[in-house]
Write a protein that holds these residues in place. Structure first.
Motif, PDB file in Angstrom:
ATOM      1  N   GLU A  54       0.819  -1.220   0.000  1.00 46.76           N
ATOM      2  CA  GLU A  54       0.000   0.000   0.000  1.00 46.76           C
ATOM      3  C   GLU A  54       0.847   1.261   0.000  1.00 46.76           C
ATOM      4  OE1 GLU A  54      -3.330  -0.006   2.662  1.00 46.76           O
ATOM      5  OE2 GLU A  54      -3.469  -2.187   2.653  1.00 46.76           O
ATOM      6  N   THR A  55       1.846   1.292  -0.874  1.00 42.89           N
ATOM      7  CA  THR A  55       2.758   2.427  -0.976  1.00 42.89           C
ATOM      8  C   THR A  55       2.323   3.429  -2.037  1.00 42.89           C
ATOM      9  OG1 THR A  55       4.668   1.161  -0.226  1.00 42.89           O
ATOM     10  CG2 THR A  55       5.131   3.096  -1.562  1.00 42.89           C
ATOM     11  N   PHE A  56       1.726   2.950  -3.129  1.00 45.18           N
ATOM     12  CA  PHE A  56       1.538   3.803  -4.301  1.00 45.18           C
ATOM     13  C   PHE A  56       0.063   4.149  -4.556  1.00 45.18           C
ATOM     14  CE2 PHE A  56       5.445   1.395  -5.012  1.00 45.18           C
ATOM     15  CZ  PHE A  56       6.338   2.444  -5.221  1.00 45.18           C
ATOM     16  N   GLY A  57      -0.125   5.364  -5.094  1.00 44.68           N
ATOM     17  CA  GLY A  57      -1.454   5.809  -5.479  1.00 44.68           C
ATOM     18  C   GLY A  57      -1.809   5.454  -6.901  1.00 44.68           C
ATOM     19  N   CYS A  58      -0.865   4.829  -7.622  1.00 39.32           N
ATOM     20  CA  CYS A  58      -1.106   4.427  -8.999  1.00 39.32           C
ATOM     21  C   CYS A  58       0.067   3.556  -9.442  1.00 39.32           C
ATOM     22  CB  CYS A  58      -1.215   5.657  -9.905  1.00 39.32           C
ATOM     23  SG  CYS A  58      -1.567   5.282 -11.637  1.00 39.32           S
ATOM     24  N   ALA A  59      -0.200   2.593 -10.322  1.00 45.18           N
ATOM     25  CA  ALA A  59       0.860   1.795 -10.935  1.00 45.18           C
ATOM     26  C   ALA A  59       0.578   1.705 -12.428  1.00 45.18           C
ATOM     27  CB  ALA A  59       0.922   0.395 -10.330  1.00 45.18           C
ATOM     28  N   ARG A 119      -1.196  -5.345  -7.033  1.00 42.38           N
ATOM     29  CA  ARG A 119      -2.330  -4.997  -6.194  1.00 42.38           C
ATOM     30  C   ARG A 119      -1.894  -4.721  -4.763  1.00 42.38           C
ATOM     31  NH1 ARG A 119      -5.684  -6.943  -2.481  1.00 42.38           N
ATOM     32  NH2 ARG A 119      -7.911  -6.413  -2.600  1.00 42.38           N
ATOM     33  N   ALA A 120      -0.978  -5.531  -4.258  1.00 39.08           N
ATOM     34  CA  ALA A 120      -0.523  -5.370  -2.879  1.00 39.08           C
ATOM     35  C   ALA A 120       0.192  -4.044  -2.666  1.00 39.08           C
ATOM     36  CB  ALA A 120       0.408  -6.523  -2.508  1.00 39.08           C
ATOM     37  N   LEU A 121       0.814  -3.516  -3.701  1.00 39.92           N
ATOM     38  CA  LEU A 121       1.561  -2.268  -3.572  1.00 39.92           C
ATOM     39  C   LEU A 121       0.680  -1.033  -3.661  1.00 39.92           C
ATOM     40  CD1 LEU A 121       4.724  -3.035  -5.739  1.00 39.92           C
ATOM     41  CD2 LEU A 121       4.426  -3.290  -3.282  1.00 39.92           C
ATOM     42  N   LEU A 122      -0.563  -1.211  -4.123  1.00 33.67           N
ATOM     43  CA  LEU A 122      -1.463  -0.074  -4.293  1.00 33.67           C
ATOM     44  C   LEU A 122      -2.255   0.228  -3.026  1.00 33.67           C
ATOM     45  CD1 LEU A 122      -2.938  -0.866  -7.819  1.00 33.67           C
ATOM     46  CD2 LEU A 122      -1.326   0.953  -7.248  1.00 33.67           C
ATOM     47  N   LYS A 123      -2.524   1.505  -2.822  1.00 30.02           N
ATOM     48  CA  LYS A 123      -3.402   1.910  -1.732  1.00 30.02           C
ATOM     49  C   LYS A 123      -4.840   1.531  -2.085  1.00 30.02           C
ATOM     50  CE  LYS A 123      -0.471   5.794  -0.362  1.00 30.02           C
ATOM     51  NZ  LYS A 123      -0.377   7.262  -0.183  1.00 30.02           N
ATOM     52  N   GLU A 124      -5.674   1.447  -1.084  1.00 30.54           N
ATOM     53  CA  GLU A 124      -7.084   1.112  -1.303  1.00 30.54           C
ATOM     54  C   GLU A 124      -7.709   2.114  -2.268  1.00 30.54           C
ATOM     55  OE1 GLU A 124     -10.273  -1.396  -0.849  1.00 30.54           O
ATOM     56  OE2 GLU A 124      -8.343  -1.603   0.165  1.00 30.54           O
ATOM     57  N   GLY A 125      -8.361   1.609  -3.314  1.00 26.80           N
ATOM     58  CA  GLY A 125      -9.014   2.469  -4.289  1.00 26.80           C
ATOM     59  C   GLY A 125      -8.113   2.982  -5.397  1.00 26.80           C
ATOM     60  N   ALA A 126      -6.823   2.665  -5.336  1.00 26.93           N
ATOM     61  CA  ALA A 126      -5.884   3.140  -6.360  1.00 26.93           C
ATOM     62  C   ALA A 126      -6.002   2.310  -7.633  1.00 26.93           C
ATOM     63  CB  ALA A 126      -4.454   3.087  -5.825  1.00 26.93           C
ATOM     64  N   TRP A 127      -5.499   2.870  -8.734  1.00 29.62           N
ATOM     65  CA  TRP A 127      -5.661   2.257 -10.053  1.00 29.62           C
ATOM     66  C   TRP A 127      -4.336   1.762 -10.619  1.00 29.62           C
ATOM     67  CZ3 TRP A 127     -10.255   1.588 -12.798  1.00 29.62           C
ATOM     68  CH2 TRP A 127     -11.395   2.164 -12.220  1.00 29.62           C
ATOM     69  N   ALA A 128      -4.412   0.659 -11.349  1.00 34.86           N
ATOM     70  CA  ALA A 128      -3.293   0.139 -12.129  1.00 34.86           C
ATOM     71  C   ALA A 128      -3.682   0.193 -13.606  1.00 34.86           C
ATOM     72  CB  ALA A 128      -2.970  -1.298 -11.734  1.00 34.86           C
ATOM     73  N   TYR A 129      -2.699   0.501 -14.449  1.00 31.59           N
ATOM     74  CA  TYR A 129      -2.925   0.596 -15.892  1.00 31.59           C
ATOM     75  C   TYR A 129      -1.906  -0.281 -16.615  1.00 31.59           C
ATOM     76  CZ  TYR A 129      -5.555   4.809 -14.634  1.00 31.59           C
ATOM     77  OH  TYR A 129      -6.446   5.692 -14.074  1.00 31.59           O
ATOM     78  N   LEU A 130      -2.407  -1.143 -17.494  1.00 32.01           N
ATOM     79  CA  LEU A 130      -1.551  -1.998 -18.302  1.00 32.01           C
ATOM     80  C   LEU A 130      -1.772  -1.658 -19.773  1.00 32.01           C
ATOM     81  CD1 LEU A 130      -2.443  -5.482 -16.725  1.00 32.01           C
ATOM     82  CD2 LEU A 130      -0.901  -3.733 -15.805  1.00 32.01           C
ATOM     83  N   ILE A 131      -0.695  -1.588 -20.531  1.00 30.80           N
ATOM     84  CA  ILE A 131      -0.784  -1.346 -21.967  1.00 30.80           C
ATOM     85  C   ILE A 131       0.022  -2.421 -22.678  1.00 30.80           C
ATOM     86  CG2 ILE A 131      -0.460   0.308 -23.846  1.00 30.80           C
ATOM     87  CD1 ILE A 131      -0.071   2.450 -21.641  1.00 30.80           C
ATOM     88  N   GLY A 132      -0.579  -3.011 -23.695  1.00 28.81           N
ATOM     89  CA  GLY A 132       0.155  -4.019 -24.449  1.00 28.81           C
ATOM     90  C   GLY A 132      -0.485  -4.263 -25.792  1.00 28.81           C
ATOM     91  N   PRO A 133       0.159  -5.049 -26.623  1.00 30.23           N
ATOM     92  CA  PRO A 133      -0.341  -5.286 -27.978  1.00 30.23           C
ATOM     93  C   PRO A 133      -1.490  -6.281 -28.017  1.00 30.23           C
ATOM     94  CG  PRO A 133       1.649  -6.554 -27.605  1.00 30.23           C
ATOM     95  CD  PRO A 133       1.445  -5.720 -26.372  1.00 30.23           C
ATOM     96  N   THR A 134      -2.260  -6.230 -29.088  1.00 28.34           N
ATOM     97  CA  THR A 134      -3.235  -7.266 -29.400  1.00 28.34           C
ATOM     98  C   THR A 134      -2.648  -8.149 -30.505  1.00 28.34           C
ATOM     99  OG1 THR A 134      -4.379  -6.144 -31.221  1.00 28.34           O
ATOM    100  CG2 THR A 134      -5.040  -5.555 -28.967  1.00 28.34           C
ATOM    101  N   GLU A 135      -3.392  -9.181 -30.896  1.00 29.65           N
ATOM    102  CA  GLU A 135      -2.893 -10.067 -31.946  1.00 29.65           C
ATOM    103  C   GLU A 135      -2.816  -9.368 -33.296  1.00 29.65           C
ATOM    104  OE1 GLU A 135      -7.266 -10.241 -32.340  1.00 29.65           O
ATOM    105  OE2 GLU A 135      -5.876 -10.293 -30.648  1.00 29.65           O
ATOM    106  N   ARG A 136      -3.497  -8.202 -33.421  1.00 32.45           N
ATOM    107  CA  ARG A 136      -3.433  -7.448 -34.684  1.00 32.45           C
ATOM    108  C   ARG A 136      -2.285  -6.448 -34.701  1.00 32.45           C
ATOM    109  NH1 ARG A 136      -9.329  -7.676 -34.526  1.00 32.45           N
ATOM    110  NH2 ARG A 136      -9.490  -5.610 -33.599  1.00 32.45           N
TER     111      ARG A 136
END
Length: 258
Positions: A109-114, A134-151
């Motif tokens: 629960e260190t970060f407000g966003c990942a 998830r464990a590193l995020l504060k309650e209610g904080a958001w994580a964002y992942l970006i990656g490719p699709t098969e196209r």
């Protein structure tokens, strides 16, 4: 039992710069603009960037965090971390050279966003990595992942087959679908709220030569050279008869709230 393919990746500094330039100058829209409007983190918060590379996203994060915010960037490439350390942005930054397969160095629960832009799909284990985030995020904080699709980068695979005469190896193909097939289900089972969307990005190169320069700066090309035991020269690639200038770079964006 068959051994799982190695999905890790050591970035090449100059190759990363070539790809970033193409995305910045020739893409139909910038993901940085989306984040500038939609990143959910309180001003003055602490943001963790997983696989920060040379810090090319820092300015975007700093715009949301403000001068009192903190960007904590991690990457295992020493050269890229050194370049990231040289960036001047309008908030505090801390950088650590480390492999993000083990995030146990941080307190819960260190970060407000990942954020993990174009990096998380190199992790060894999707569920373990998402649980650690998830464990590193504060309650209610958001994580964002970006990656490719098969196209994503379909044209590069066709060009690669033309140059080398074989299909790309499984690790390269598997990375293109890991966000939706592995990380999204893991997030849905671990986080309170999850949403995903596909963004149909396209790079319109101004010349075939620029297209080839981008191709030679990809992991696909590096891995194919290793498999073939040879490195095609620029002249050999230019002589293949390729004429396409537009390249699909469709990505998937996952948002997950703890």
């Amino acid at each position: 039992m068959a051994q799982a393919p190695d999905l890790s990746y050591d970035e090449v500094k100059d190759h990363l710069a070539i790809r970033i330039r193409a995305h910045t100058e020739f893409a139909n829209f910038q993901l940085e603009d989306w984040f500038a409007e939609n990143l959910r983190i309180p001003a003055g918060g602490a943001l963790l960037e997983i696989g920060c590379g040379d810090g090319n996203w820092f300015e975007t994060w700093a715009g949301a965090l403000g001068g009192s915010g903190l960007i904590f960037g991690i990457d295992k490439n020493e050269e890229l971390i050194a370049r990231a350390a040289g960036r001047e942005v309008a908030c505090r930054t801390m950088l650590l050279r480390m492999d993000f397969n083990d995030l146990s160095a941080f307190l819960p629960e260190t970060f407000g966003c990942a954020v993990a832009p174009y990096s998380i799909y190199y992790a060894d284990d999707a569920r373990a990595t998402m649980a650690a985030m998830r464990a590193l995020l504060k309650e209610g904080a958001w994580a964002y992942l970006i990656g490719p699709t098969e196209r994503n980068a379909e044209g590069l695979y066709r060009l690669n087959r033309l140059i080398f005469g074989f299909e790309s190896d499984d690790p390269t193909r598997r990375r293109t679908s890991r966000i939706e097939e592995e990380f999204l289900p893991a997030a849905e089972s671990l986080f309170a709220e999850v949403a995903s969307r596909r963004l149909p990005r396209t790079i319109a190169f101004p010349s075939v030569r620029e297209y080839f320069e981008y191709y030679r700066a990809t992991l696909l090309f590096r891995e194919s050279c290793q498999k073939a035991g040879r490195t095609p020269s620029p002249a050999e690639i230019e002589a293949c008869g390729w004429e396409e200038l537009n390249l699909s770079k469709e990505v998937v964006l996952v948002e997950a709230r703890r």
